[in-house]
Design an enzyme around this catalytic site. Structure first.
Site, short mmCIF file in Angstrom:
data_model
loop_
_atom_site.label_atom_id
_atom_site.label_comp_id
_atom_site.label_asym_id
_atom_site.label_seq_id
_atom_site.Cartn_x
_atom_site.Cartn_y
_atom_site.Cartn_z
N CYS A 229 0.83 -1.21 0.00
CA CYS A 229 0.00 0.00 0.00
C CYS A 229 0.87 1.26 0.00
CB CYS A 229 -0.95 -0.01 1.19
SG CYS A 229 -0.14 -0.03 2.80
N HIS B 103 -1.47 1.61 7.49
CA HIS B 103 -2.01 1.47 6.13
C HIS B 103 -1.98 2.85 5.47
CE1 HIS B 103 -4.17 -0.19 2.80
NE2 HIS B 103 -5.19 0.63 2.96
#
Length: 571
Positions: free
Chosen positions: A200, A518
């Protein structure tokens, strides 16, 4: 990296460039005494250590060393899976050559498979599953955990999805684009990126770069043609096709990505080829562990600069340098002034981004709870009614350009006094880039306390930003008042003022903790905001963007932003 048991092909507009499989790994699996998953037995030999990296389980007082090199230490060590002999990278190939069947080893400190004969990392799905399972079992084997803990930590083996009859019919008809507010489709080029395993950090930065107006226009106008670049590479190597293929050019892979993303395909794109090329460029970061998005951004720009314009001057301030520096490169000015005589030493440093500390003079505000509805019908809550401390981007820039008294241990040599004196240091921006990237320092590392932490303080950032107050001309004017004169060939005020108005078009955010977080990107296209969460693209409101925890902010000069929006507007 060679593949042993390659994963299923990913949906992509371009064919996946995979390295040839390792024959020695295939031979090791075939000689595994009939075991279908020979690497699962290694699970009990692995242990996890923060921040989630696996290593070979051993006694705390045991220090592994290479047999031929002992007692000299080695930075990398490999343990043979056939006889457990430990060798360094220099002696591992000799061990494999002397004993057939002893080619496959495991990295002692990283728990990664390595072929001593091919001298390269190899990938095996069963070994990867053993590492994942080892990271989710208790680290101590002496005490038995409660049965409830075992049930919570139980992991189910990966099973590939198989479509049913109804799903096959839907897939056969093709997928329709996501709905766009107003009845039309999503803006062209807005396409999800598949997560290839803790990637990510890469997807978030790529989404920002794919929609950076000057960079996008450069690649979509075929200014860097990957086929021509590969042909030129083969010619430089005497027509050797193998040499041309081995040349890693991140700009070529970025050109292929632009072609795939700005096509009519709407299925998520898999940037596997770009990841593989970046691994070759940054071998020290080649792993499936979570990396820092800002570190990836700097490394990728360096890779483009290194490979694209090897024949051109390396100075980022040169107009003939690579596209990465023409877009992102600026120049910082540093003035160190002697507090005794007033002598000033000036230096200039090129930069591709500006790293900012969160300003300490933050204020407390009260934010009432509010909700925003995304285009998919989901309701996203921004925040509850609470008081919390905030920082502002303008406050961070003021702190960055504020005069700072250097400590007694940082005295500089004054050329006028001819001795080391206490001094004041002040930073300013000599040249503004076309696209300014601000990196917010949210990760703090203390060598004294031997600890690291993440700063979760909220940052308030504007959608429109005037950079004129932080330019060198403004800083010098405030310092010297009306006694203005030319300083070391500084550019005129007019050229700076025309390029000082910026518009925000991308925000890379980080949620979670230091070792488990994230990354998500918010993109501003046609004055609407979209959330890019790996493969998922959703429309969000401005309030969602303002409430996000910004880590990297991308601003483009207003004249370029307006021009880009004009041409990108749907008909």
């Amino acid at each position: 990296m060679k593949l042993g048991s390659p994963p299923p092909p990913m949906s992509s507009g371009d064919p996946l460039r995979q390295p040839p499989p390792c024959p020695h790994l295939a031979g090791y699996r075939s000689n595994a005494h009939g075991l279908s998953k020979p690497f699962r037995s290694l699970q009990r030999c692995l242990r996890a250590r923060p921040p989630g990296r696996a290593e070979i389980r051993r006694d705390p007082h045991e220090i592994p060393r290479c047999g031929p090199c002992s007692p000299s230490p080695s930075s990398r060590l490999y343990a043979c899976l056939a006889c457990a002999a430990v060798s360094c990278p220099s002696h591992a190939p000799a061990h494999a050559a002397a004993r057939p069947g002893h080619e496959i080893a495991v990295d002692v400190d990283r728990a990664e498979l390595f072929c001593c004969a091919c001298r390269d990392q190899v990938y095996d799905r069963d070994f990867d599953a053993a590492v994942v399972l080892a990271q989710n079992i208790p680290s101590s084997s002496s005490a038995s955990p409660p049965s409830g803990c075992l049930r919570k930590r139980r992991r189910v083996d990966y099973r590939p999805w198989t479509p049913g009859p109804v799903e096959r019919a839907v897939v056969g008809k093709g997928s329709s684009p996501l709905p766009f507010p107003g009845g039309s489709e999503l803006p062209q080029g807005l396409r999800g990126l598949n997560n290839l395993g803790n990637t990510c950090f890469m997807n978030s930065v790529l989404q920002a770069l794919l929609h950076t107006p000057p960079l996008r226009n450069y690649f979509l106008s075929d200014r860097h043609n990957r086929y021509v670049c590969q042909q030129n590479g083969r010619k430089k190597r005497g027509g050797n096709a193998d040499g041309g293929e081995s040349r890693v050019c991140l700009a070529c892979d970025l050109d292929a990505m632009y072609s795939a993303v700005f096509s009519d395909e709407r299925l998520p794109y898999s940037p596997a080829r770009f990841l593989y090329s970046w691994w070759q460029h940054a071998s020290n970061l080649a792993s499936y562990e979570q990396q820092d998005a800002h570190e990836f951004f700097i490394s990728m720009l360096d890779g483009i600069h290194e490979k694209v314009d090897e024949h051109k001057p390396a100075s980022p301030g040169n107009e003939e340098c690579c596209i990465a520096h023409r877009v992102f490169s600026g120049i910082l000015r540093s003035d160190v002034t002697c507090t005794i005589c007033g002598f000033t030493s000036t230096t200039y440093d090129p930069c591709v981004d500006i790293s900012l500390d969160l300003d300490s003079n933050h204020s407390s505000i009260k934010v009432a709870s509010s909700k925003s509805h995304a285009s998919n019908g989901e309701t996203q809550s921004i925040s509850g009614s609470q008081n919390f401390d905030i920082s502002t981007l303008r406050g961070c820039l003021e702190r960055f350009t504020r005069p700072e008294r250097l400590g007694s241990d940082q005295k500089f040599f004054c050329q006028h006094c001819q001795v080391r004196q206490e001094s004041l240091k002040q930073m300013s921006i000599r040249k503004l880039p076309l696209v300014t990237c601000f990196h917010i320092k949210r990760f703090e590392h203390s060598s004294i306390r031997k600890m690291s932490r993440k700063v979760d303080r909220y940052l308030q950032f504007p959608f429109s930003l005037d950079m004129a107050p932080y330019s060198s001309s403004s800083i010098l004017r405030s310092r010297f008042g009306n006694r203005m004169f030319a300083f070391d060939g500084d550019e005129s005020d007019e050229s700076t003022e025309f390029a000082s108005e910026f518009e925000l078009f991308a925000v890379v955010t980080h949620s979670g903790k230091l070792d488990a977080g994230h990354y998500v990107t918010f993109l501003r296209l046609n004055n609407l905001w979209y959330k890019c969460d790996d493969a998922w693209i959703t429309h969000v409101s401005e309030n969602i963007v303002r409430a996000s925890q910004a880590y990297m902010l991308f601003y483009v000069q207003r004249k370029l932003y307006y021009k880009a929006s004009e041409h990108a507007a749907p008909s």
